[in-house]
Motif scaffolding. Structure first.
Motif, PDB file in Angstrom:
ATOM      1  N   TYR A   1     -34.365  33.727  89.976  1.00 17.00           N
ATOM      2  CA  TYR A   1     -32.949  34.023  90.197  1.00 17.00           C
ATOM      3  C   TYR A   1     -32.090  32.791  89.909  1.00 17.00           C
ATOM      4  N   GLN A   2     -30.853  33.007  89.485  1.00 17.93           N
ATOM      5  CA  GLN A   2     -29.926  31.915  89.231  1.00 17.93           C
ATOM      6  C   GLN A   2     -29.447  31.318  90.554  1.00 17.93           C
TER       7      GLN A   2
ATOM      8  N   SER B   1     -26.497  30.323  91.599  1.00 13.04           N
ATOM      9  CA  SER B   1     -25.295  30.941  92.169  1.00 13.04           C
ATOM     10  C   SER B   1     -25.610  32.288  92.803  1.00 13.04           C
ATOM     11  N   GLU B   2     -26.496  33.048  92.176  1.00 14.50           N
ATOM     12  CA  GLU B   2     -26.892  34.352  92.694  1.00 14.50           C
ATOM     13  C   GLU B   2     -27.609  34.199  94.030  1.00 14.50           C
TER      14      GLU B   2
ATOM     15  N   GLY C   1     -26.444  35.343  97.760  1.00 16.05           N
ATOM     16  CA  GLY C   1     -27.391  36.358  98.225  1.00 16.05           C
ATOM     17  C   GLY C   1     -27.965  36.075  99.593  1.00 16.05           C
TER      18      GLY C   1
END
Length: 295
Positions: free
Chosen positions: A255-256, A258-259, A263
């Motif tokens: 996952y990135q 920022s995500e 999250g």
């Protein structure tokens, strides 16, 4: 007492690689490491954990639990801790396994035990995690469970009954009350266990101490005191630890940053990066996929 070398060899026969190995029984995980591992942050799942060879230490704040082939560990809730493995040699690697706690089966067993003997009681537990001496019935059940991995029919027909037997033996033991704490809906559970379950299910939201205290039916100051006595950290420190461990897991899956930040409940990427590095020793962007032998 300690585990038979035959069981150790059987477990090693099912291990495909260093670290944690999934099995054809979803609740059963096998672990092996040929090198000692210093204290590192992990999330301990609700499980009954065994060390067949070597030694393991789990540290939660000021509390520490050490276990070896003579003992086993019961952990009743998801818990951020530090863990290490040691006392191994080149020809004797660390070998361990864990059996996840099935809340439905444990709850059913407790009701049946109470129906059989209304005087059945569970000693009050001062913590959510504890090590306790291994017994012959538990060792026997564990060996039979590992044996089912070699035969699909045995696994399909016998494994659930063997797991039930193992839970039953643990419930009868001196730390059986910890399994009670793992059953979130049980009315007599430790007052802190339901709070931990609530945090597990809502940590990505903007939780505050007032909301968590309402779940416990306590004042904020009373919850802080009782929660820290049991877990050795404050409720909000616990929330932060769960967020950061979840973030590390998500990053390892690709996952990135920022995500992941948003999250797991952070609104500020800079705060997320700062707290992540302070906790793990490296930045989110430096986090790489890794497998731990002590999960």
């Amino acid at each position: 007492m300690s585990f038979d070398v035959k069981l150790i060899n059987k477990v090693q026969g099912f291990v495909q690689e260093e670290g944690m190995n999934e099995t054809t029984l979803p609740a059963l995980k096998l672990y092996v490491s040929s090198v000692e591992i210093p204290l590192m942050p992990i999330v301990l799942q609700p499980a009954i954990c065994f060390v067949l060879q070597g030694r393991k230490k789990v540290k939660a704040g000021r509390l520490a639990y050490e276990y070896s082939p003579n003992t086993y560990l019961i952990n009743s809730v998801i818990r951020p801790v530090e863990a290490s493995v040691f006392d191994i040699a080149s020809n004797k690697p660390y070998v361990g396994l864990s059996l996840g706690i099935d809340q439905h089966v444990v709850g059913q067993l407790m009701m049946e035990m109470n129906n059989w003997d209304h005087e059945t009681s569970y000693a009050e537990q001062a913590t959510l995690t504890q090590s306790t001496p291994l017994t012959s019935p538990i060792e026997n059940a564990l060996e039979r469970l590992v044996d089912t991995l070699a035969d699909p029919m045995d696994r399909g027909i016998l494994s659930s009954a063997i797991c039930r037997d193992l839970y039953y033996q643990v419930l009868k033991g001196p730390c059986g009350g910890l399994l009670r704490n793992s059953v979130s809906h049980h009315a007599g559970a430790n007052r802190i266990a339901p709070v931990v379950h609530y945090i597990e299910q809502n940590f990505e939201r903007n939780l505050d101490i007032e909301e968590i205290a309402n779940v416990a039916g306590m004042s904020g100051s009373s919850l802080h005191e009782h929660f820290k006595q049991v877990t050795s950290v404050s409720p909000m420190q616990y929330v932060k630890s769960l967020r950061l461990h979840k973030a590390r897991s998500m990053l390892s899956l690709g996952y990135q940053v920022s995500e992941v930040c948003f999250g797991v409940g952070y609104s500020s990427p800079s705060q997320f990066s700062r707290e992540f590095k302070r906790y793990f020793g490296f930045t989110p962007s430096e986090a790489k996929s890794s497998v731990t032998a002590i999960g």
